[in-house]
Design a protein around this motif. Structure first.
Motif, mmCIF file in Angstrom:
data_model
loop_
_atom_site.group_PDB
_atom_site.id
_atom_site.type_symbol
_atom_site.label_atom_id
_atom_site.label_comp_id
_atom_site.label_asym_id
_atom_site.label_seq_id
_atom_site.Cartn_x
_atom_site.Cartn_y
_atom_site.Cartn_z
ATOM 1 N N THR A 37 48.964 33.678 36.723
ATOM 2 C CA THR A 37 49.384 34.657 37.723
ATOM 3 C C THR A 37 48.459 34.613 38.932
ATOM 4 O O THR A 37 48.925 34.643 40.075
ATOM 5 C CB THR A 37 49.399 36.076 37.118
ATOM 6 O OG1 THR A 37 50.225 36.072 35.970
ATOM 7 C CG2 THR A 37 49.888 37.100 38.111
ATOM 8 N N ALA A 38 47.174 34.528 38.700
ATOM 9 C CA ALA A 38 46.204 34.479 39.799
ATOM 10 C C ALA A 38 46.380 33.203 40.606
ATOM 11 O O ALA A 38 46.307 33.221 41.849
ATOM 12 C CB ALA A 38 44.781 34.571 39.251
ATOM 13 N N GLU A 39 46.623 32.091 39.935
ATOM 14 C CA GLU A 39 46.815 30.832 40.644
ATOM 15 C C GLU A 39 48.092 30.861 41.480
ATOM 16 O O GLU A 39 48.126 30.379 42.603
ATOM 17 C CB GLU A 39 46.824 29.659 39.668
ATOM 18 C CG GLU A 39 45.450 29.374 39.109
ATOM 19 C CD GLU A 39 45.415 28.142 38.230
ATOM 20 O OE1 GLU A 39 46.399 27.894 37.507
ATOM 21 O OE2 GLU A 39 44.395 27.437 38.270
ATOM 22 N N CYS A 40 49.157 31.415 40.911
ATOM 23 C CA CYS A 40 50.422 31.513 41.659
ATOM 24 C C CYS A 40 50.256 32.417 42.876
ATOM 25 O O CYS A 40 50.779 32.119 43.952
ATOM 26 C CB CYS A 40 51.542 32.007 40.761
ATOM 27 S SG CYS A 40 52.099 30.755 39.592
ATOM 28 N N LYS A 41 49.516 33.511 42.725
ATOM 29 C CA LYS A 41 49.254 34.396 43.860
ATOM 30 C C LYS A 41 48.469 33.654 44.938
ATOM 31 O O LYS A 41 48.758 33.778 46.129
ATOM 32 C CB LYS A 41 48.494 35.642 43.428
ATOM 33 C CG LYS A 41 48.264 36.598 44.599
ATOM 34 C CD LYS A 41 47.472 37.807 44.214
ATOM 35 C CE LYS A 41 47.213 38.748 45.364
ATOM 36 N NZ LYS A 41 47.185 38.254 46.698
ATOM 37 N N GLN A 42 47.511 32.841 44.520
ATOM 38 C CA GLN A 42 46.732 32.059 45.474
ATOM 39 C C GLN A 42 47.649 31.093 46.239
ATOM 40 O O GLN A 42 47.534 30.956 47.459
ATOM 41 C CB GLN A 42 45.644 31.271 44.737
ATOM 42 C CG GLN A 42 44.773 30.433 45.643
ATOM 43 C CD GLN A 42 43.751 29.611 44.858
ATOM 44 O OE1 GLN A 42 43.556 29.811 43.666
ATOM 45 N NE2 GLN A 42 43.100 28.685 45.539
ATOM 46 N N ALA A 43 48.562 30.466 45.544
ATOM 47 C CA ALA A 43 49.497 29.536 46.185
ATOM 48 C C ALA A 43 50.409 30.275 47.165
ATOM 49 O O ALA A 43 50.662 29.801 48.277
ATOM 50 C CB ALA A 43 50.319 28.795 45.138
ATOM 51 N N VAL A 44 50.920 31.440 46.764
ATOM 52 C CA VAL A 44 51.788 32.229 47.650
ATOM 53 C C VAL A 44 51.013 32.704 48.873
ATOM 54 O O VAL A 44 51.519 32.643 49.999
ATOM 55 C CB VAL A 44 52.431 33.406 46.880
ATOM 56 C CG1 VAL A 44 53.095 34.384 47.835
ATOM 57 C CG2 VAL A 44 53.433 32.890 45.863
ATOM 58 N N ASP A 45 49.782 33.146 48.681
ATOM 59 C CA ASP A 45 48.960 33.581 49.814
ATOM 60 C C ASP A 45 48.733 32.432 50.799
ATOM 61 O O ASP A 45 48.804 32.616 52.014
ATOM 62 C CB ASP A 45 47.612 34.124 49.338
ATOM 63 C CG ASP A 45 47.745 35.461 48.617
ATOM 64 O OD1 ASP A 45 48.808 36.111 48.724
ATOM 65 O OD2 ASP A 45 46.772 35.851 47.934
#
Length: 151
Positions: A37-45
């Motif tokens: 989840t944290a990695e996906c948020k980083q990618a979206v950001d």
């Protein structure tokens, strides 16, 4: 496992036969010990800051310039962006002998298709060709009205 999250930008008015990663970035390499989840948020950001803002031809040109993209596809994308804006003189000046030599042989077919319209400043011819190219791209990516917005 090696899992990467990457972005890419492709002008909608080009004829794409495959995805070209040159204008994009590898955002991150996912790791087994970090929360997905944290990695996906980083990618979206990353997408929101660096890619989502590119919504016009002018912004695409700015994106290419800021990143100093001098690859084959970067040169091609900048050239056809000038053409799409009907800035024919700027397109002709941009595609100098050095840049032309760096354009791949695969792109020479497209260059041959469009150069006559550019040199004669034929807006209608350019529009018809870009329409044909866009339809070819739609076969690969689907209708151009389908967009992703992470905001």
């Amino acid at each position: 496992l090696n899992v990467y999250i990457s972005t890419f930008i492709l002008p909608a008015f080009d004829r794409h036969e495959h995805i070209n990663w040159t204008l994009g970035d590898r955002v991150l390499k996912c790791s087994a010990n970090i929360d997905t989840t944290a990695e996906c948020k980083q990618a979206v950001d990353y997408y929101i800051v660096n890619v989502a803002a590119v919504k016009s031809i002018e912004q695409l040109l700015d994106y290419i310039d800021k990143r100093n993209v001098l690859s084959d596809y970067g040169i091609w994308a900048k050239y056809i962006s000038y053409v799409r804006l009907f800035e024919f003189k700027k397109a002709i000046e941009y595609l100098d002998k050095d840049k032309r030599a760096r354009v791949s042989h695969a792109r020479h077919r497209d260059l041959t298709d469009i150069e006559g319209f550019v040199t004669s400043h034929d807006r209608d011819g350019v529009c018809r060709l870009f329409e044909v190219w866009s339809k070819a791209s739609e076969k690969l990516y689907g209708p151009l009205d389908h967009t992703y917005d992470a905001i």
